[in-house]
Scaffold this motif. Sequence first.
Motif, short mmCIF file in Angstrom:
data_model
loop_
_atom_site.label_atom_id
_atom_site.label_comp_id
_atom_site.label_asym_id
_atom_site.label_seq_id
_atom_site.Cartn_x
_atom_site.Cartn_y
_atom_site.Cartn_z
N PRO B 359 32.93 -27.52 -15.65
CA PRO B 359 32.92 -26.60 -16.79
C PRO B 359 33.67 -25.30 -16.50
O PRO B 359 33.60 -24.77 -15.39
N THR B 360 34.35 -24.84 -17.52
CA THR B 360 35.08 -23.58 -17.46
C THR B 360 34.65 -22.74 -18.66
O THR B 360 34.00 -23.27 -19.57
N PRO B 361 34.98 -21.46 -18.69
CA PRO B 361 34.51 -20.61 -19.80
C PRO B 361 34.87 -21.15 -21.19
O PRO B 361 34.16 -20.90 -22.15
N THR B 362 35.97 -21.87 -21.31
CA THR B 362 36.25 -22.57 -22.56
C THR B 362 36.44 -24.05 -22.23
O THR B 362 36.98 -24.38 -21.17
N ALA B 363 35.98 -24.89 -23.15
CA ALA B 363 36.06 -26.33 -22.88
C ALA B 363 37.51 -26.73 -22.63
O ALA B 363 38.44 -26.17 -23.20
N THR B 364 37.67 -27.68 -21.74
CA THR B 364 39.02 -28.10 -21.32
C THR B 364 39.59 -29.16 -22.25
O THR B 364 38.89 -30.10 -22.62
N PRO B 534 29.32 -21.42 -17.08
CA PRO B 534 30.04 -22.10 -18.15
C PRO B 534 29.36 -23.37 -18.65
O PRO B 534 29.62 -23.81 -19.77
N ALA B 538 29.90 -21.96 -22.06
CA ALA B 538 31.31 -22.17 -22.43
C ALA B 538 31.42 -22.18 -23.94
O ALA B 538 30.47 -22.54 -24.65
N THR B 539 32.56 -21.77 -24.42
CA THR B 539 32.75 -21.79 -25.88
C THR B 539 33.59 -23.01 -26.26
O THR B 539 34.55 -23.36 -25.58
#
Lengths: 181, 632
Positions: B359-364, B534, B538-539
Amino acid sequence: MIDYPQAILVTTTTTLLVLGAYFLATRRRPHRPTSNLRRSWLSMLLTAGVAVCVAVLTATAFRGTFVGELSGWTLFVHLAAAGPFVVLISLFSIWGVIRARQRGTLARVSFVAILFTTLGTLGTIVVSMQPVFGTEEMHQLLDVHRVFGLALALCTLVYLCAVAIERPSGQVAPSKGIEQP
Amino acid sequence: MPRSTAPTSHGKSVILALVLFTVGIAPLCAQENFKTSGSRRPYTHLITLYDADGVAIDPTAAGAKPYSPHETCKKCHDLSTIAGGTHFVGSSTTPAGRPGEPFIWIDKRTGTQLPLSYRGWPGTHHPERVGFDAQQFTAHFARHLPGTGFALADGVAQSGAADDAVDTTALPAIDCLFCHTAGREYRHSKWIDTVKSGAYDWAAAVASGLAKARGAPSEDGTPKYDSRRFDSGGQVFFDVVKRTPNDTCYACHTAQPVGRKSWLHDGDVHLRAGMLCVDCHRNGLDHQTVRGFEGEQHSGGAAVETLTCRGCHLDELDHDGNVVRSGGRLGAPRPLHRGLPPLHLEKMTCTSCHSGVKPTPTATDVQTSLAHGLGIASQDRTDRDSPRIVEPVLLRNADGRLAPHRMMWPSFWGWLDEDVVTPMPPKSATRAVRRAFRVRQDFPAEVRPDGATPAEHEAAFLEKLNKTLTALQANAPEGAQAIFVSGGQLYDGQTQRSHPAAEPYAWPIAHDVRPARDSLGSGGCVECHSKEAPLLHATISTSGPAPVTEVETHAAHELAQLDATLLSVWEESFTARDTFKLLATIALGVVAAVLLVALLTLGRSRVSARNLPSEPTPNGEPTPPTTDTPAT
């Protein structure tokens, strides 16, 4: 594996029966102080604090056992009550051992039992919070935690009853069983 | 005396015996053609090839016909059973199971991105019901199908269409070598090219390198056999393997995170350890491939519980803690999960922490073979190619546990009738869309012209949308209203609103699996239990061809249906976790010490009755307690 609902019902019922029997037995004796302890606000405060914490911990654990798994808000409240508990139980144990000699037998025995069950309850959690044991051992630790937790709750109940029925030396009620000169 | 024509009891027994014999022998007769070596050693396939008429191929003959995998392989293998397999999409015997990756019908000119499936997964559309017949489906998706043929016909028949609705000869037959070849002489790209050209019958021969096409078939570019591949006896060696190599699976099952360097990616830990995809995703002759999720019901009735993460890595215990079924297949290590509260294993799937993109701050954004046609060499491939698929999105499975998913937002023109939405084939909308929007090739890009602001994009889009819907309404079925679905919204000309048909389609993911030290939580509790984690914060922003000024975004925990307040206070509590550990340890020491003191002292001192103020003095004052005296 332990059937926790059944175990809880059996042990709680047994404890209440023993307490009832003890209460009835002591009630028929001549009224006289059973303790040379004078009540203190600190003692009562610590006892009440521990009792409230144990009550909350027990209630949330029971909810987890009877209603469903211990999770969500129930788990959060359980953990939130654990914070004050670890502080209060330390003070309670120190204060209690100082005063224990002045208590009655039942109070002293239940006090020691509280300490012993606290060791088990708290110890399992402290150990499980370390990256030491795996899932199976964690399950076993939680089983032990549940058993000690239940025992702690019952010991606290017994202790409270024992303290409640004790007559401190400074508060002697007019005795009916002793003839006045 | 006339003889009775009624059979005697003896005669009945004979007839019955004959019937039973016939019924019993029939399957044996049917299997008589099929061969098995019975050995674990792979059979060497030096075989004669046959064309669709069952005539042996002579590669030197003028006008030699394409070899037919069906006619060639059926000499030894039960193709009718194989054809019902999972990978031959129309199979009616394949259970739907949990939602999986759909085929996504992309039509750039109309902005259509429609998830299709013959399995009936909620959120997908049956190809037949959106005007996509078997031939069209095959022509469009055969690039990533190992052939369809009669399996698809079967599926169409099950869906209610007439059997003769499908011309099975016009579909590429199942090509066994698509999966069962060990070497690299089989070229997926050639399969794609040949299928794309419409020369279905030559696809197997060209892809396997037996024949080469020199130009389009219509220009007399009929492929010619490479006679060097045939031995003096006219036979061909196929390096056939039962256990499909991983690279073959990747032809259709590649997922590539956008914007990440693939050479820095480690891949799946199991494959790195030397395993094959088919070690877990097994199948028998029926080719009902095990999908490997918990609770899977295998259509063949096989016990496949141990081919899941838990089944392989953990023992299954009964209520009393006895081992019912042992894990450890293929040497799978038992995960320790040291210090991890077991609740995690009850609330989440293994994949939540171990699978997919971290997971990253916004979905990949992710591109996949099925959705983006990976495997086709192209100079036009970009990171923004439709459809937009994101991962990981933590959603609840059917059993309520959290699991990482991939998610895409459908987009299509359709009809709304009594709140039921039916997508229309893109062709039906092409003219109206082209006239109103002046779109030539790429709807999502062309409705966002350079030099204009997002607000101008949206205003222009809405204006042209109304024109399009008005034009489409002229051909609307009775009672139906033309609509457009995009980015989780349904546009009906007057309003835009959410609607179940506009909801994103999501499917759980399991790969690539990351090892323990690269899993979530390996860095401590706060890797997930903090306000910056995240996994839950995450957004995920909706996406679609329609330009909007305010993109709808969701926090991961919203989609995971978690109580935001509880999550917040829970995360707050983790800031005091170390303090609690310290206090608890101190308390443990204090209680232990006090207990020791209590046991040593209290046992020797007892408040005896004589030490208590047992009797009041004559003046009513209690007797003062005496000093503690050791118990006697």
